[in-house]
Design a protein around this motif. Structure first.
Motif, short mmCIF file in Angstrom:
data_model
loop_
_atom_site.label_atom_id
_atom_site.label_comp_id
_atom_site.label_asym_id
_atom_site.label_seq_id
_atom_site.Cartn_x
_atom_site.Cartn_y
_atom_site.Cartn_z
N TYR A 31 25.16 -80.26 32.31
CA TYR A 31 24.00 -79.77 31.57
C TYR A 31 22.68 -80.18 32.21
N VAL A 32 22.59 -81.44 32.66
CA VAL A 32 21.32 -81.91 33.23
C VAL A 32 21.00 -81.13 34.51
N SER A 33 22.03 -80.79 35.26
CA SER A 33 21.81 -79.97 36.46
C SER A 33 21.21 -78.62 36.07
N GLN A 34 21.72 -78.03 34.99
CA GLN A 34 21.17 -76.74 34.52
C GLN A 34 19.70 -76.91 34.10
N VAL A 35 19.42 -78.03 33.43
CA VAL A 35 18.04 -78.29 32.97
C VAL A 35 17.12 -78.40 34.19
#
Lengths: 80, 80
Positions: free
Chosen positions: A42-46
């Protein structure tokens, strides 16, 4: 009253701020995702501006980064 | 690393800020919704903490209220 015509830039500021505060803490994207209770990607997507982050998730990220949520929406500053 | 245990309060701060800035401008919930390009009931949902607002919509609301997005996430202050 005119409809809102706006070039979305807040995601970009948010992404840069998350990356900056995360790297200051010396933790990986997966490490921050785990701290905040998210799926590990998720943090990569953010940080790639892919996720249209919700206010509840902004709160969780700020809590995990130990900063005020508003700080994540400020214009990114160059941090040493 | 421990998962995030957090009592969500950011929605409440955000709701109070949106209401406060909106009433300072002297516009209705429907008027703000139209300015920001939303369905006319959306601002009501935001101000009742029902909507899990996305970052793109935070940007539209801030733009319509003519304030910095970060200001909507600060701790609400009592405004005259």
């Amino acid at each position: 009253m005119s409809k809102s015509t706006l070039k979305p830039t807040l995601r970009k500021n948010f992404a840069e701020n998350v990356r900056s505060f995360r790297t200051q803490l010396g933790i990986s994207q997966e490490g921050l995702a785990e701290l905040a209770g998210f799926h590990r990607t998720y943090v990569s997507q953010v940080e790639r501006c892919v996720a249209n982050v919700t206010i509840d998730n902004i709160e969780k990220l700020a809590h995990a980064l130990n900063i005020r949520p508003a700080a994540l929406l400020e214009l990114p500053t160059i941090r040493d």
